[in-house]
Design an enzyme around this catalytic site. Structure first.
Site, mmCIF file in Angstrom:
data_model
loop_
_atom_site.group_PDB
_atom_site.id
_atom_site.type_symbol
_atom_site.label_atom_id
_atom_site.label_comp_id
_atom_site.label_asym_id
_atom_site.label_seq_id
_atom_site.Cartn_x
_atom_site.Cartn_y
_atom_site.Cartn_z
ATOM 1 N N GLY B 23 2.601 -39.040 -13.332
ATOM 2 C CA GLY B 23 3.966 -39.142 -12.819
ATOM 3 C C GLY B 23 4.997 -39.573 -13.834
ATOM 4 O O GLY B 23 6.152 -39.763 -13.492
ATOM 5 N N SER B 24 4.623 -39.711 -15.097
ATOM 6 C CA SER B 24 5.585 -40.179 -16.095
ATOM 7 C C SER B 24 6.568 -39.085 -16.477
ATOM 8 O O SER B 24 6.208 -37.927 -16.631
ATOM 9 C CB SER B 24 4.846 -40.685 -17.339
ATOM 10 N N LYS B 219 7.415 -31.370 -17.846
ATOM 11 C CA LYS B 219 8.427 -32.418 -18.026
ATOM 12 C C LYS B 219 8.978 -32.357 -19.440
ATOM 13 O O LYS B 219 8.197 -32.222 -20.405
ATOM 14 C CB LYS B 219 7.800 -33.788 -17.775
ATOM 15 N N ASP B 247 11.759 -29.703 -16.367
ATOM 16 C CA ASP B 247 12.303 -30.813 -15.565
ATOM 17 C C ASP B 247 12.644 -31.981 -16.478
ATOM 18 O O ASP B 247 11.767 -32.552 -17.121
ATOM 19 C CB ASP B 247 11.228 -31.234 -14.545
ATOM 20 N N GLU B 273 15.424 -28.499 -14.183
ATOM 21 C CA GLU B 273 15.542 -29.396 -13.029
ATOM 22 C C GLU B 273 16.144 -30.726 -13.460
ATOM 23 O O GLU B 273 15.805 -31.250 -14.523
ATOM 24 C CB GLU B 273 14.139 -29.608 -12.458
ATOM 25 N N GLU B 302 15.941 -33.990 -5.561
ATOM 26 C CA GLU B 302 15.032 -35.074 -5.175
ATOM 27 C C GLU B 302 15.724 -36.421 -5.122
ATOM 28 O O GLU B 302 15.261 -37.323 -4.430
ATOM 29 C CB GLU B 302 13.802 -35.129 -6.093
ATOM 30 N N ASP B 325 14.094 -33.262 -0.227
ATOM 31 C CA ASP B 325 13.067 -34.300 -0.312
ATOM 32 C C ASP B 325 12.892 -34.893 1.082
ATOM 33 O O ASP B 325 13.871 -35.224 1.751
ATOM 34 C CB ASP B 325 13.497 -35.374 -1.321
ATOM 35 N N HIS B 352 11.000 -30.638 -3.247
ATOM 36 C CA HIS B 352 10.378 -31.625 -4.112
ATOM 37 C C HIS B 352 9.166 -32.202 -3.391
ATOM 38 O O HIS B 352 9.220 -32.490 -2.206
ATOM 39 C CB HIS B 352 11.372 -32.753 -4.414
#
Lengths: 437, 437
Positions: B23-24, B219, B247, B273, B302, B325, B352
């Site tokens: 999730g970083s 990312k 993103d 994103e 999001e 979201d 999201h």
């Protein structure tokens, strides 16, 4: 020797203003004016006081958020903070985990404001100056170093901001002297809260005129016929040459705002404040465009949650009066950014005040704006509401409808200990009594 | 017999995901995926489960906000709520005191989402249907009565919304059957978190291709040279015909976003994103305009905090993909408004998901969007991240890179009791162990 912050405490302090409908408007029908009240303390015994304003329920949530932020403050020295205030601001607003629940908006930004207001108070006290004077005396480069320019460089670069401040050095001392002598012009909202009767409104208006007030704001938006009656009444009372503003507190959709205000145009309001959602930049732009031919401007800002929103309001010509708030934005740091953007876009700043402590705080910012940024009083005035000042150690001084510059060191939001104690929620004496305990 | 809600409990549940950099991203470097987890219970023993997603610190603030809202829920019957769901939504979001600390944004809106997600779960369970089916079967007028149109009527009227829903009744059953058979198309974000090594990225990408994935998100935003290397690597891995999205998680200012993404254009991303602040509608519009000639769209949502913001993103052509979201907006009620506006403005919705429970929740909304609103799969797909599903009683089912429609009654966010207990913060076993207790 550096001063280390060793303690941060926060209190939930509420005043039962809803009992008498003080502060009532179309969306906030029963406000209990409140604050999350922050006290920081250094190892040298120097205190800093800060607060953010709320209206009752929910204050405990802001208190919880302040407690979450306190870990980022306690243990730092004042010198460390102010030597990279931009970095410290970023630390608070962009914590890799906490920014998710904002970012830079709502509860967490209100908490940031309370904490940073206390830090600014501490800084000003350390320098032995009222906050406005700390800012006015500060080197422009140092001022700029307090601002986080993230997300606004498309509207205002650091260099542009610096140029504005450097240019306004000219004539600064005259403006300081002028302010010390005359004060900063104010308008009053105390006369016409939505829950007040016509009789009370008349009485308060008469009193205010006798006290030298020339600019009056009236709450509207609940019922059109009522608004017509109240606006007509107040225009009659104040005459054609005094200034009238109207404030709907976000009551309408875009189309409705235009229709409704058009019906009130004959009472010649200078502005309609918060006609719709505080988030609706494009909506405010549409309303501004529709009302311009009637000579009515749009004012908003007390719930504009950060500099990115203000940037867009300015870019879209969505407001004609910028109403900064000392507790909604991220303290002095973020307000500096907004003052500078407003100057670049040539829109006057007319701060939001009232509540608890908002007048005490924001007077410093608008003094700085006049002396060091705008150098103009055209179309400018600061809101004043005459409630709850008696709870402050250095309450505002109003003379002839002007804010007189504060002289005590700090940011003027230290409250009387007895007031804090009695109004703590729910355990303070005032609340225990109301709950029949 | 009406079912009365007699209890609401809320827990702070956190997973130590930061330990492995799951999730970083460029702004959230060390997220501990978390939820404020809500359980409501009726006097007939029927439960409702809801949650909102957070990333660690600050979850306790959202928990505090849920507790503040609970007084508005407990004591009401489900029938009373759903017979005027618009009114109940307004009650939660426009409480005369609590709206000050929002309104409809940040902590208080996240809390509203958690509470209302539980109410919708309860409603779907009472009807014995998965939420998407409850929505799909609902009369269009009833659906409309769940939406608060305040502040959006200049973009979408009730009548327009109703017309969209009525029109989409045609072919509905075929689309239900199609979804039950094929599922809803998904893309994966699991392969390329910012903290992952190139080797891990390669391995995960290979696995995903073998599992039938054709759409990948990577990312970016921390370091341009890194981004070039990673995008080049992943484009090589997936070939020219599969889809790549990038993103930046709000890392850039407007000008920087345009320059940076232009440098990545050769890897043919479908969208960039969150290039900048989630509040910057006009900034996103400028970026959209600049990137359009490169064939790159802008996606965001999001952290878009309410329908008023989405309205403006659509009005300003500031996004080409709407990323709703399930936990940031005010639950199903507000998401319905956004789905309908997106349809009117002809912009595809690509939700999201990820985090904890977001996939479980949002699959219901996007199934409804396809079956009852958009009737199209063009340029549409739902995010999928393969983490933490094992903690749910009815986890998502992915087949051949498609979300298979949930069959169990409710909104799919009931967590396993053992998971909740072990991950409670700070007293759960997992956290005690990490803190060496």
């Amino acid at each position: 020797m550096p001063q280390k912050i060793i303690r941060l405490t926060v209190s939930d302090v509420r005043f039962p203003t809803s009992l008498e409908q003080h502060g009532s408007d179309a969306m906030h029908t029963d406000p209990d004016y409140s604050v999350a009240y922050v006290v920081i303390e250094t190892d040298q015994g120097m205190p800093g006081y800060g607060l953010t304003f709320t209206v009752g329920r929910g204050t405990e949530i802001v208190v919880c958020a302040v407690e979450a932020l306190s870990a980022l403050v306690v243990g730092k020295s004042l010198e460390e903070i102010v030597s990279d205030f931009r970095g410290f601001y970023r630390l608070l607003t962009s914590d890799g985990q906490m920014r998710w629940i904002g970012p830079e908006k709502g509860v967490i930004q209100l908490a940031t404001a309370a904490v940073l207001n206390a830090v600014w108070d501490l800084w000003a006290r350390s320098e032995g100056k009222p906050l406005w004077k700390l800012l006015v005396d500060m080197d422009p480069r140092k001022l700029i170093s307090c601002i986080d320019f993230r997300y606004i460089t498309d509207a205002l670069t650091e260099q542009e901001a610096l140029d504005i401040l450097v240019k306004a050095q000219m004539g600064k001392q005259q403006r300081v002297d002028q302010m010390l002598k005359e004060g900063y012009p104010a308008y009053t909202t105390s006369c016409a809260w939505l829950g007040y009767s016509d009789q009370l409104l008349k009485q308060l208006c008469t009193d205010a005129l006798n006290d030298g007030w020339t600019k009056f704001k009236v709450k509207v938006g609940a019922d059109l016929e009522d608004d017509i009656r109240r606006c007509s009444l107040i225009r009659q009372m104040i005459g054609p040459n005094n200034t009238l503003m109207i404030d709907a507190n976000q009551r309408w959709d875009v189309g409705e705002a235009i229709t409704w205000v058009t019906r009130l145009a004959e009472y010649k309001p200078l502005w309609i404040e918060e006609p719709t959602s505080p988030d609706d930049i494009l909506g405010h732009a549409a309303i501004s465009k529709a009302l311009a031919p009637l000579g009515i401007g749009v004012a908003t800002g007390e719930q504009c949650h950060n500099r990115v929103m203000f940037k867009q309001f300015l870019q879209a010509s969505a407001l004609q009066f910028v109403q900064i708030d000392s507790c909604r934005l991220g303290s002095v740091n973020e307000n500096l950014a907004v003052l500078l953007m407003a100057h670049k876009f040539k829109v006057p700043v007319c701060p939001h005040a009232g509540g608890v402590g908002l007048c005490e705080l924001v007077q410093h910012l608008i003094l700085f704006d006049y002396i060091s940024v705008s150098a103009s009083l055209d179309n400018r005035m600061c809101e004043f509401v005459d409630h709850l000042h008696e709870h402050f150690k250095s309450p505002v001084v109003i003379q002839n409808a002007h804010y007189m510059p504060p002289k005590d060191p700090g940011y003027s939001c230290e409250m009387l200990q007895s007031s804090v104690q009695r109004h703590q929620y729910p355990q303070g004496q005032v609340w225990k009594k109301l709950q029949g305990q």
